[in-house]
Design an enzyme around this catalytic site. Sequence first.
Site, PDB file in Angstrom:
ATOM      1  CE  LYS A 177      35.438  31.788  52.748  1.00 38.68           C
ATOM      2  NZ  LYS A 177      36.379  31.490  51.669  1.00 38.68           N
ATOM      3  CD  GLN A 193      36.153  28.570  49.510  1.00 44.08           C
ATOM      4  OE1 GLN A 193      35.816  29.708  49.784  1.00 44.08           O
ATOM      5  NE2 GLN A 193      36.977  27.887  50.287  1.00 44.08           N
ATOM      6  CG  ASP A 198      39.895  35.222  48.974  1.00 42.47           C
ATOM      7  OD1 ASP A 198      39.728  35.009  50.193  1.00 42.47           O
ATOM      8  OD2 ASP A 198      39.331  34.565  48.076  1.00 42.47           O
TER       9      ASP A 198
END
Length: 278
Positions: free
Chosen positions: A52, A96, A119
């Site tokens: 990422k 995460q 997200d």
Amino acid sequence: MAELIDGKRISKEIKDELKAEAEKFKAEGKEATLAVILVGDDPASAVYVNNKKKACEYIGIKSLSYELPKETTEEELLALIDKLNNDDSVNGILVQLPVPDHIDENKIIRSISPSKDVDGFHPLNVGALLIGEKGFVSCTPAGVIQLLKRSNVDIEGKECVVVGRSNIVGKPMGVLLLRENGTVTIAHSRTKDLKSICKRADILVVAVGKPKMINAEYVKEGAVVIDVGIHRMDNGKLCGDVDFDSVEPHVSKITPVPGGVGPMTIAMLMDNCISSLR
Ligand code: GUN
């Protein structure tokens, strides 16, 4: 022989479009900043987070990295998220998953400001998707829609079957296909006669988390098959939820694993980051 849907190529195409857009924003004095938080030392998570950060660098998104020890308390993590929520220079916040067991994942998801939830996991963004309002969309299902569109697969009016009902993939996938005017069935572990349900599908999206579960008996001749699963086999190779060798001769288009859906998740995360500048 089926046409391979090349997620690596399509994700590169999207990242290049975003890179050009980021440059345009930069000329206007606008830059996106993504804060990436990793708690603990799970090696797979470390690889994802690293990918990422690399994608951010490629596109021209500033990334802030917070790598916290596994002993980090829920209060400490919430305090960091609160600080980032209130920092106007930060557009996106990503924690995460999974987080260590002593931290309540749902509480963390809810603590991220919905306007920075790149997200698309916050209930407000999930709800916005359901009722067709603007908001961040979960990256993997958004990536599947891009794979279909950029491979000239028409969704409107098609029988779409999603296997799997997770909050992150299955459920938003169903809603996104519905938004594209597909006729959608979401199947799951309690579905009766899964084979005949799957065999109805013009577009079959599989996100069950079981290696090679879907074989030729589950697919209609000429269907389009999207495999969201990724598993490491005993021989070290990767496979999906679909038994590729069994299914491929019967379908018109199929995603490989690796190189199908996987690269799309990060591309769509980058799209969510840039979208907060639009
Ligand atoms: N862990 C596995 N997939 C994801 C994802 O898409 N986002 C986050 N934050 N964690 C994950």
